[in-house]
Design an enzyme around this catalytic site. Structure first.
Site, PDB file in Angstrom:
ATOM      1  CE  LYS A 187      -3.967  -2.338   2.162  1.00 49.87           C
ATOM      2  NZ  LYS A 187      -4.934  -2.312   3.297  1.00 49.87           N
TER       3      LYS A 187
ATOM      4  CE1 TYR B 127      -9.379  -2.988   0.410  1.00 52.71           C
ATOM      5  CE2 TYR B 127      -8.499  -1.193  -0.901  1.00 52.71           C
ATOM      6  CZ  TYR B 127      -8.304  -2.265  -0.067  1.00 52.71           C
ATOM      7  OH  TYR B 127      -7.031  -2.639   0.307  1.00 52.71           O
TER       8      TYR B 127
ATOM      9  CG  ASN C  18      -3.806  -2.328   6.855  1.00 58.98           C
ATOM     10  OD1 ASN C  18      -3.637  -1.959   5.693  1.00 58.98           O
ATOM     11  ND2 ASN C  18      -4.834  -3.061   7.229  1.00 58.98           N
TER      12      ASN C  18
ATOM     13  CG  HIS D 168      -5.141  -6.484  -0.465  1.00 60.48           C
ATOM     14  ND1 HIS D 168      -6.371  -6.435   0.153  1.00 60.48           N
ATOM     15  CD2 HIS D 168      -5.246  -7.432  -1.444  1.00 60.48           C
ATOM     16  CE1 HIS D 168      -7.183  -7.315  -0.441  1.00 60.48           C
ATOM     17  NE2 HIS D 168      -6.528  -7.917  -1.405  1.00 60.48           N
TER      18      HIS D 168
ATOM     19  CD  GLU E 119      -8.660  -9.295  -3.793  1.00 61.14           C
ATOM     20  OE1 GLU E 119      -9.542  -9.106  -2.931  1.00 61.14           O
ATOM     21  OE2 GLU E 119      -7.488  -9.641  -3.495  1.00 61.14           O
TER      22      GLU E 119
END
Ligand code: UDP
Ligand code: MG
Length: 139
Positions: free
Chosen positions: A10, A50, A113, A116, A127
Site C-alpha cells: 500500500k 473495495y 496497514n 493487502h 483481484e
C-alpha cells in the site's frame, strides 16, 4: 497443488521506503512472483476493488489513502497461498498482528496497514485479473 494470492504494497509502504524489505520477506517465506507492477490506483479502481466495504464508515478515508500514492501490486504463488499469506501479513490491526508479521513490522494503524492480501482463492483470481492481463502473469 500450488495456488495464487493477490497483494498490494500500500502507499504507506512505498512512501516509507519499505518495498524491498517487504518483498524480501515474501520471497523468504516461499512465495514465487507470478506478476508484479508499480502503479497508482484511480479513485474508480480503488472504489471497485473495495466495493464490499462501500457502506463502512471508513470507506472514504480508505479510498483517499489507497489512491494517495503509488502501490506495488503482485500475484504470488505457493502451496496454500491465500491462508499462508494472511498469516505472513498478520491481523488487519497492526496492534493485534503477531510479532514478525509484515503488519507488525511495517504498519502504522488499522487503516494505513502496509499491505493487502486476498481472503479466498476466488477473490485472489478476481483481484489478480483486476490489475493484470493474462499475458502479464508467468505461472
Ligand atoms: N480498514 C480501515 N478501518 C477498519 C477496517 C479496515 O481503515 O476499521 C481498511 C484497512 O486498510 C484494511 C482495509 O480497509 O486493510 C480492508 O479491510 P478488511 O477488513 O478487508 O481487512 P484486510 O482484509 O485488509 O485485513
Ligand atoms: Mg479484506
Amino acid at each position: 497443488m500450488k495456488n495464487i494470492t493477490f497483494t498490494m504494497l500500500k502507499p504507506d509502504s512505498v512512501s516509507k521506503g519499505n518495498i524491498g524489505k517487504i518483498i524480501d520477506k515474501i520471497i523468504q517465506d516461499g512465495f514465487e512472483i507470478v506478476a508484479m507492477k508499480y502503479t497508482r490506483l484511480s479513485i474508480e479502481d480503488a472504489s471497485e476493488f473495495y466495493s464490499i466495504h462501500s457502506e463502512r464508515p471508513f470507506f472514504g478515508d480508505l479510498i483517499s489513502y489507497m489512491t494517495g500514492g503509488p502501490i506495488v501490486a503482485a500475484v504470488l504463488k505457493k502451496e496454500n497461498a491465500v491462508e499462508d499469506f494472511r498469516k505472513l501479513i498478520g491481523s488487519t490491526n497492526p496492534l493485534e498482528a503477531e510479532k514478525g508479521t509484515i503488519r507488525n513490522l511495517f504498519a502504522d494503524s488499522i487503516s494505513e496497514n502496509a499491505i493487502h492480501g486476498s481472503d479466498s482463492d476466488e477473490n485472489a483470481i478476481i483481484e489478480s485479473s483486476f490489475l493484470f492481463e493474462k499475458d502479464e502473469m508467468f505461472q
